[in-house]
Design a protein around this motif. Structure first.
Motif, PDB file in Angstrom:
ATOM      1  N   ILE A  54       0.837  -1.195   0.000  1.00 29.17           N
ATOM      2  CA  ILE A  54       0.000   0.000   0.000  1.00 29.17           C
ATOM      3  C   ILE A  54       0.876   1.250   0.000  1.00 29.17           C
ATOM      4  CG2 ILE A  54      -1.666   1.342   1.340  1.00 29.17           C
ATOM      5  CD1 ILE A  54      -2.839  -1.327   2.249  1.00 29.17           C
ATOM      6  N   ALA A  55       1.908   1.236   0.833  1.00 34.31           N
ATOM      7  CA  ALA A  55       2.813   2.376   0.912  1.00 34.31           C
ATOM      8  C   ALA A  55       3.462   2.619  -0.445  1.00 34.31           C
ATOM      9  CB  ALA A  55       3.871   2.128   1.984  1.00 34.31           C
ATOM     10  N   GLU A  56       3.897   1.549  -1.044  1.00 32.49           N
ATOM     11  CA  GLU A  56       4.566   1.650  -2.336  1.00 32.49           C
ATOM     12  C   GLU A  56       3.617   2.205  -3.391  1.00 32.49           C
ATOM     13  OE1 GLU A  56       6.813  -2.080  -2.851  1.00 32.49           O
ATOM     14  OE2 GLU A  56       6.863  -1.461  -4.972  1.00 32.49           O
ATOM     15  N   HIS A  57       2.417   1.681  -3.360  1.00 32.64           N
ATOM     16  CA  HIS A  57       1.394   2.088  -4.310  1.00 32.64           C
ATOM     17  C   HIS A  57       1.070   3.574  -4.160  1.00 32.64           C
ATOM     18  CE1 HIS A  57      -1.916   1.589  -7.028  1.00 32.64           C
ATOM     19  NE2 HIS A  57      -2.777   2.055  -6.129  1.00 32.64           N
ATOM     20  N   LEU A  58       0.981   4.016  -2.908  1.00 33.85           N
ATOM     21  CA  LEU A  58       0.641   5.408  -2.637  1.00 33.85           C
ATOM     22  C   LEU A  58       1.708   6.377  -3.145  1.00 33.85           C
ATOM     23  CD1 LEU A  58      -0.987   5.293   0.918  1.00 33.85           C
ATOM     24  CD2 LEU A  58      -2.086   6.014  -1.199  1.00 33.85           C
ATOM     25  N   THR A  59       2.960   6.000  -3.005  1.00 35.53           N
ATOM     26  CA  THR A  59       4.031   6.884  -3.478  1.00 35.53           C
ATOM     27  C   THR A  59       3.856   7.216  -4.943  1.00 35.53           C
ATOM     28  OG1 THR A  59       5.326   4.864  -3.476  1.00 35.53           O
ATOM     29  CG2 THR A  59       6.088   6.597  -2.021  1.00 35.53           C
ATOM     30  N   GLU A  60       3.397   6.225  -5.711  1.00 34.77           N
ATOM     31  CA  GLU A  60       3.245   6.452  -7.152  1.00 34.77           C
ATOM     32  C   GLU A  60       2.053   7.357  -7.446  1.00 34.77           C
ATOM     33  OE1 GLU A  60       3.007   2.475  -8.651  1.00 34.77           O
ATOM     34  OE2 GLU A  60       4.990   2.031  -7.797  1.00 34.77           O
ATOM     35  N   LYS A  61       1.052   7.215  -6.614  1.00 36.32           N
ATOM     36  CA  LYS A  61      -0.209   7.910  -6.850  1.00 36.32           C
ATOM     37  C   LYS A  61      -0.155   9.385  -6.464  1.00 36.32           C
ATOM     38  CE  LYS A  61      -4.795   5.883  -6.361  1.00 36.32           C
ATOM     39  NZ  LYS A  61      -5.604   5.151  -5.373  1.00 36.32           N
ATOM     40  N   ILE A  62       0.657   9.662  -5.460  1.00 41.42           N
ATOM     41  CA  ILE A  62       0.632  10.995  -4.855  1.00 41.42           C
ATOM     42  C   ILE A  62       1.233  12.077  -5.727  1.00 41.42           C
ATOM     43  CG2 ILE A  62       1.900  12.295  -3.078  1.00 41.42           C
ATOM     44  CD1 ILE A  62       1.047  10.133  -1.120  1.00 41.42           C
ATOM     45  N   LYS A  63       0.542  13.234  -5.731  1.00 42.80           N
ATOM     46  CA  LYS A  63       1.078  14.401  -6.439  1.00 42.80           C
ATOM     47  C   LYS A  63       1.555  15.391  -5.400  1.00 42.80           C
ATOM     48  CE  LYS A  63      -1.646  14.129 -10.620  1.00 42.80           C
ATOM     49  NZ  LYS A  63      -2.988  14.459 -11.084  1.00 42.80           N
ATOM     50  N   LEU A  64       2.782  15.862  -5.554  1.00 43.57           N
ATOM     51  CA  LEU A  64       3.376  16.698  -4.514  1.00 43.57           C
ATOM     52  C   LEU A  64       3.225  18.192  -4.758  1.00 43.57           C
ATOM     53  CD1 LEU A  64       6.673  14.740  -3.852  1.00 43.57           C
ATOM     54  CD2 LEU A  64       4.601  14.739  -2.478  1.00 43.57           C
ATOM     55  N   PRO A  65       2.807  18.942  -3.753  1.00 45.43           N
ATOM     56  CA  PRO A  65       2.829  20.404  -3.837  1.00 45.43           C
ATOM     57  C   PRO A  65       4.248  20.889  -3.533  1.00 45.43           C
ATOM     58  CG  PRO A  65       1.950  19.726  -1.712  1.00 45.43           C
ATOM     59  CD  PRO A  65       2.298  18.465  -2.456  1.00 45.43           C
ATOM     60  N   GLY A  66       4.477  22.175  -3.703  1.00 41.46           N
ATOM     61  CA  GLY A  66       5.815  22.711  -3.523  1.00 41.46           C
ATOM     62  C   GLY A  66       6.401  22.537  -2.135  1.00 41.46           C
ATOM     63  N   GLU A  67       5.529  22.523  -1.155  1.00 40.54           N
ATOM     64  CA  GLU A  67       6.033  22.457   0.226  1.00 40.54           C
ATOM     65  C   GLU A  67       6.677  21.115   0.552  1.00 40.54           C
ATOM     66  OE1 GLU A  67       3.103  23.634  -0.631  1.00 40.54           O
ATOM     67  OE2 GLU A  67       2.571  25.403   0.564  1.00 40.54           O
ATOM     68  N   ILE A  68       6.272  20.092  -0.191  1.00 43.59           N
ATOM     69  CA  ILE A  68       6.832  18.772   0.076  1.00 43.59           C
ATOM     70  C   ILE A  68       7.812  18.417  -1.028  1.00 43.59           C
ATOM     71  CG2 ILE A  68       6.317  16.324   0.447  1.00 43.59           C
ATOM     72  CD1 ILE A  68       5.111  18.086   2.585  1.00 43.59           C
TER      73      ILE A  68
END
Length: 560
Positions: A54-68
């Motif tokens: 799940i963690a691995e899957h989430l990393t791919e899915k997530i879109k990062l804003p500038g703060e992160i």
RNA sequence: GCCCUGGUAGCUCAGCCUGGAUAGAGCAUUAGCCUUCUAAGCUAAGGGUCGCAGGUUCAAAUCCUGUCCGGGGCGCCA
């Protein structure tokens, strides 16, 4: 920052509520793992997949804003790395209001603390209530509350009777003038020594029947009846005592909005008890003693001879204070042995129909132990607070001389003592030793003050610089840590208010100073290509450490 | 007897409320670092059955129960 992460996670399609996500987000044990992390165990249960996947899957899915900056999966954890440049930009803009908050606006907090007994000197046992109470005052004010400090002097009781007897028999007027604290202590100790041989063992003080105790009781009775001569002596004793107290308060830089004798509430208390009796909430014994039933036990609130007891005064005092201040909360800072007393006091007030009893809080603190010795005023076996302060100040002077700098020994010495007292949580006992109080290295007040002085020294040496030319390059690990730690200050202040524990701020100050010292060691400021940024960072550190030490009642010095 | 506290490294303590990754500091001990912004400093090493036993949980120093040891309180002292 947490908010941002919650939003990111939500957008990734997680089926949890905001509050649930917030609860799960934690700070990893090492900064190598990032700044915030999200464990996926709960999701694993819901989705019936392994948390790692799940963690691995989430990393791919997530879109990062500038703060992160980035997000990584490590086993079952999803680790977020905050963009420190953006955080750093915010941190270097802080000013002396950093950490303040308006959450307490238009709310009054009364804090009842210190409360020494008239006629007895302040010893190491009194230090805790005084310093803790003062720190709480500062924290509440910092958060926008209107905080009111009350010093509720123990100006009545059998010890006063004893002192009056001794005063009449053995007073040395010159000695009283010279050193009121010592002289009153001498009188008290002398009386107790005389009385001791006559005491019947196993019998409570109240029921002792011997020449000396009876004389003390007589004086107390005379005082209650308003005998002019006895009253005069009592006033003298109070005045002399207060001189001694004020000396200590001055050294500690502690102020009260109100200093009031417990005895002043005798009539108020009695009136309330009489009313309760009329309304049948309280009952009286055949001999005239009045009690209420609390937790199926009798709690006496008026003695058979119709005089007030401790709790009678406190009932009167609480009601009068609520009338006077209409507070949001009142905190009694006392020794943990009085816990039962306050629990009962609050219940009695409730029983009597005073709904403000819900606004009363007792903050109990543990004992200060000094080696294995037990502190006993009656034998004169005490460590005077004044002596503790003097001794630490002397040590500070010695250290300053050694270094040939311009430090302020009083700030350092007093700071060392306050820090020792505040760093452990209130509920714990404090093991006080000279070794610890005089230790200015490591986890100590002077260590923190020292890091401030070092920072000040840099600023002073740098002189004026052009603030508009700031360019934040990639941050070094030491810079990262410092930025991150500084950013946590406001949260710490609020936590410490909510848990009534200045120790959180003390721990934070030490950790912050540690991180600064690492920075100091690895990052040269003057002459470096990041000089301007680093100067601002150092200054932000100064502001933060100054504010957090201020909340502990510890002063900083530019040089030491 | 009833109630409240505390038990984490040789010592002093943090973490416990709100369960998560190798249990953290300081002191003391040992070994390094002052031609560079204050060495009251920094770096590194050794040091732990988180009092004990059960339970809950994917996961317990942390929550629950029991138990042992220390401190305290328990009808008109403050």
């Amino acid at each position: 920052m947490k908010e941002i992460i919650i939003q990111i996670l939500k957008k990734s399609g997680i089926t949890l509520k905001d509050s649930e996500i917030e609860k799960l987000i934690e700070v990893p044990p090492s900064s190598d793992f990032g700044d915030y992390s999200f464990p996926c165990f709960i999701l694993s249960k819901k989705e019936k997949k392994s948390p790692d996947k799940i963690a691995e899957h989430l990393t791919e899915k997530i879109k990062l804003p500038g703060e992160i900056e980035k997000v990584e999966s490590k086993g079952p954890y999803l680790n977020f790395f905050v963009n420190k440049k953006i955080l750093a930009e915010q941190i270097i803009k802080i000013n002396s209001n950093f950490g303040k908050s308006p959450i307490g606006k238009n709310k009054k907090i009364v804090i009842d603390f210190s409360a020494p007994n008239i006629g007895k000197p302040m010893h190491i046992g009194h230090i805790r209530s005084t310093i803790l109470g003062d720190s709480l005052m500062r924290i509440y004010s910092f958060l926008g509350y209107d905080s009111i400090g009350v010093n509720y002097l123990g100006d009545i009781g059998l010890h006063i009777g004893k002192l009056i007897v001794a005063y009449e028999l053995w007073l040395d007027k010159d000695a009283l003038k010279k050193n009121p604290v010592q002289e009153l202590l001498r009188l008290y100790v002398k009386f107790c020594a005389k009385e001791k041989s006559k005491l019947t063992e196993g019998v409570e003080e109240e029921f002792q029947d011997n020449e000396w105790t009876n004389r003390a009781k007589e004086k107390l009775k005379l005082l209650e009846l308003g005998d002019k001569n006895t009253e005069k002596i009592w006033h003298d004793i109070r005045k002399s005592s207060e001189k001694g107290f004020n000396k200590v308060y001055e050294m500690l830089n502690v102020d009260f909005n109100e200093t009031v004798g417990q005895s002043e509430f005798s009539e108020h208390g009695k009136k309330i008890v009489t009313n309760a009796l009329l309304k049948n909430i309280a009952r009286s014994e055949k001999d005239g003693a009045v009690y209420v039933e609390i937790d199926r036990q009798k709690k006496f609130i008026l003695r058979s001879n119709q005089t007030a007891s401790y709790i009678t005064y406190d009932i009167g005092a609480a009601v009068e204070r609520y009338k006077k201040y209409n507070f949001e909360k009142m905190i009694y800072v006392t020794d943990f042995r009085q816990k039962d007393h306050f629990d009962k006091l609050f219940k009695i007030l409730k029983l009597f129909g005073y709904d403000f009893s819900d606004k009363l809080v007792h903050l109990p603190f543990g004992t200060i132990r000094f080696g294995k010795e037990i502190i006993a005023t009656r034998t004169g076996d005490i460590i005077l607070l004044e002596d503790v302060l003097k001794k630490t100040i002397e040590k500070a002077e010695k250290e300053i001389r050694k270094r040939k700098t311009k430090g302020d020994a009083e700030k350092v010495g007093v700071g060392a003592v306050k820090y020792v007292v505040l760093k452990s949580s209130p509920s714990a006992d404090v093991q006080f030793s000279w070794e610890q109080a005089l230790n200015f290295e490591g986890d100590s007040g002077p260590y923190i003050q020292y890091s401030y002085a070092r920072a000040s020294s840099i600023i002073k040496k740098a002189g004026k610089f052009n603030k508009s030319k700031i360019k934040i390059l990639n941050l070094t690990p030491a810079e990262n840590n410092l930025v991150k730690k500084i950013s946590m200050f406001p949260e710490i202040v609020i936590n410490s208010e909510q848990s009534l524990n200045p120790g959180l701020i003390a721990n934070y100050s030490f950790e912050l100073a540690q991180i600064f010292n690492e920075f100091y060691h690895t990052c040269p400021v003057i002459g470096d290509k990041s000089e301007a940024f680093r100067l601002l960072l150092v200054d932000a550190f100064r502001t933060t450490i100054k504010n957090s030490l201020y909340l502990l009642g510890i002063e900083v010095a530019e040089e030491m």
